[in-house]
Design a protein around this motif. Structure first.
Motif, short mmCIF file in Angstrom:
data_model
loop_
_atom_site.label_atom_id
_atom_site.label_comp_id
_atom_site.label_asym_id
_atom_site.label_seq_id
_atom_site.Cartn_x
_atom_site.Cartn_y
_atom_site.Cartn_z
N GLY A 59 -4.77 -2.03 -11.75
CA GLY A 59 -4.04 -2.77 -10.72
C GLY A 59 -3.83 -1.90 -9.50
N PRO A 60 -3.58 -2.53 -8.36
CA PRO A 60 -3.37 -1.74 -7.15
C PRO A 60 -2.08 -0.94 -7.23
CG PRO A 60 -2.99 -4.07 -6.74
CD PRO A 60 -3.51 -3.95 -8.14
N ASP A 61 -2.11 0.22 -6.67
CA ASP A 61 -0.93 1.08 -6.58
C ASP A 61 -0.20 0.69 -5.31
OD1 ASP A 61 0.89 3.12 -6.11
OD2 ASP A 61 -0.48 4.71 -6.71
N ALA A 62 0.89 -0.06 -5.46
CA ALA A 62 1.60 -0.62 -4.31
C ALA A 62 2.10 0.48 -3.37
CB ALA A 62 2.76 -1.48 -4.78
N ALA A 63 2.60 1.57 -3.91
CA ALA A 63 3.11 2.66 -3.06
C ALA A 63 1.96 3.27 -2.24
CB ALA A 63 3.79 3.72 -3.90
N LEU A 64 0.82 3.47 -2.86
CA LEU A 64 -0.33 4.02 -2.16
C LEU A 64 -0.78 3.06 -1.05
CD1 LEU A 64 -2.64 6.05 -1.78
CD2 LEU A 64 -3.90 4.77 -3.51
N LEU A 65 -0.84 1.78 -1.36
CA LEU A 65 -1.25 0.81 -0.36
C LEU A 65 -0.29 0.78 0.83
CD1 LEU A 65 -2.44 -2.12 -2.63
CD2 LEU A 65 -3.85 -0.50 -1.36
N ARG A 66 1.02 0.92 0.56
CA ARG A 66 2.00 0.96 1.66
C ARG A 66 1.78 2.20 2.53
NH1 ARG A 66 5.34 -1.31 -2.25
NH2 ARG A 66 6.14 0.69 -2.95
N ARG A 67 1.49 3.34 1.90
CA ARG A 67 1.25 4.57 2.66
C ARG A 67 -0.02 4.44 3.51
NH1 ARG A 67 2.54 6.94 -2.30
NH2 ARG A 67 0.43 7.69 -2.59
N VAL A 68 -1.07 3.84 2.94
CA VAL A 68 -2.30 3.65 3.69
C VAL A 68 -2.04 2.73 4.87
CG1 VAL A 68 -4.60 2.62 3.59
CG2 VAL A 68 -3.85 4.12 1.76
N ARG A 69 -1.35 1.64 4.64
CA ARG A 69 -1.05 0.69 5.72
C ARG A 69 -0.21 1.36 6.80
NH1 ARG A 69 -0.76 -5.34 6.15
NH2 ARG A 69 -0.28 -5.51 8.34
N ALA A 70 0.80 2.16 6.40
CA ALA A 70 1.63 2.86 7.37
C ALA A 70 0.79 3.84 8.20
CB ALA A 70 2.77 3.60 6.67
N GLY A 71 -0.12 4.53 7.53
CA GLY A 71 -0.99 5.45 8.26
C GLY A 71 -1.91 4.73 9.23
N LEU A 72 -2.43 3.60 8.81
CA LEU A 72 -3.28 2.81 9.70
C LEU A 72 -2.48 2.26 10.88
CD1 LEU A 72 -5.45 0.91 7.08
CD2 LEU A 72 -6.20 2.73 8.61
N ASP A 73 -1.28 1.79 10.60
CA ASP A 73 -0.42 1.30 11.68
C ASP A 73 -0.12 2.40 12.70
OD1 ASP A 73 -0.31 -1.26 10.65
OD2 ASP A 73 1.61 -0.97 9.63
N ALA A 74 0.14 3.60 12.18
CA ALA A 74 0.45 4.73 13.07
C ALA A 74 -0.75 5.14 13.92
CB ALA A 74 0.95 5.92 12.25
N ALA A 75 -1.94 4.97 13.34
CA ALA A 75 -3.16 5.34 14.06
C ALA A 75 -3.48 4.38 15.20
CB ALA A 75 -4.34 5.41 13.09
N TRP A 76 -3.01 3.16 15.11
CA TRP A 76 -3.31 2.16 16.12
C TRP A 76 -2.21 2.15 17.12
CZ3 TRP A 76 -8.02 0.11 16.24
CH2 TRP A 76 -8.78 0.23 15.10
#
Length: 189
Positions: free
Chosen positions: A172-189
């Motif tokens: 199953g997806p690791d929800a915490a990891l997905l949140r960190r990835v999304r936060a990093g992508l948001d910060a990059a944009w």
């Protein structure tokens, strides 16, 4: 070669390490780091080069059919990113590399010309692996390759060792990891 079942019996599994990656180009080098660490931990570094090459090909294929291959993807592409799951299974005398994706298209060996720049990935897998194949999973497929371990893997400790999940069920997806990835992508944009 294809197979419609898991290439090993759960009772023979000694070790399992698995990790999920966003289906983007960064999954290829990241999966190599993950597998290098797992093989070192398992004392199976003698087959590391072959495992890493096979995994690179299988992860690249999974991204090609289900992910984002652009170096600088558009935001709408990032919002639709799926996951690629990589599992390394240690058996008494071999390891199995499994890569899951959400495509239900089975892998196909391609005949390519001498001057072609791509299309040789599964040919390499076929040459390096003892055997390889694929099977359908819930929501996609898994492509696997088995390699002989030199020397055989050590025995798994009997007390306190966590058993791997059922081999036909992708992690199953690791929800915490997905949140960190999304936060990093948001910060990059």
């Amino acid at each position: 070669m294809t197979c419609q079942e898991v290439p090993y019996q759960t009772r023979h599994v000694r070790f399992v390490d698995q990790l999920s990656f966003v289906a983007a180009q960064s999954a290829v080098p990241t999966s190599r780091h993950f597998l290098r660490f797992a093989l070192s931990k398992w004392q199976a570094t003698l087959i590391q080069d072959d495992v890493l090459l096979i995994a690179s090909e299988l992860v690249t294929n999974a991204i090609t059919v289900t992910g984002v291959v652009a170096a600088k993807p558009a935001w709408d592409e990032l919002e639709r990113l799926g996951l690629v799951h990589v599992r390394l299974v240690g058996l008494p005398d071999s390891v199995v590399v499994e890569v899951w994706d959400v495509s239900d298209e089975p892998p196909r060996l391609q005949r390519v010309g001498d001057d072609s720049e791509g299309g040789r990935g599964l040919v390499l897998v076929q040459e390096l692996a003892t055997r390889w194949g694929s099977y359908r999973t819930t929501g996609g497929k898994a492509v696997w390759a088995q390699l002989a371990a030199r020397p055989p893997l050590p025995q798994r400790p009997q007390s306190g060792e966590r058993q791997g999940s059922h081999p036909d069920t992708p992690p199953g997806p690791d929800a915490a990891l997905l949140r960190r990835v999304r936060a990093g992508l948001d910060a990059a944009w």
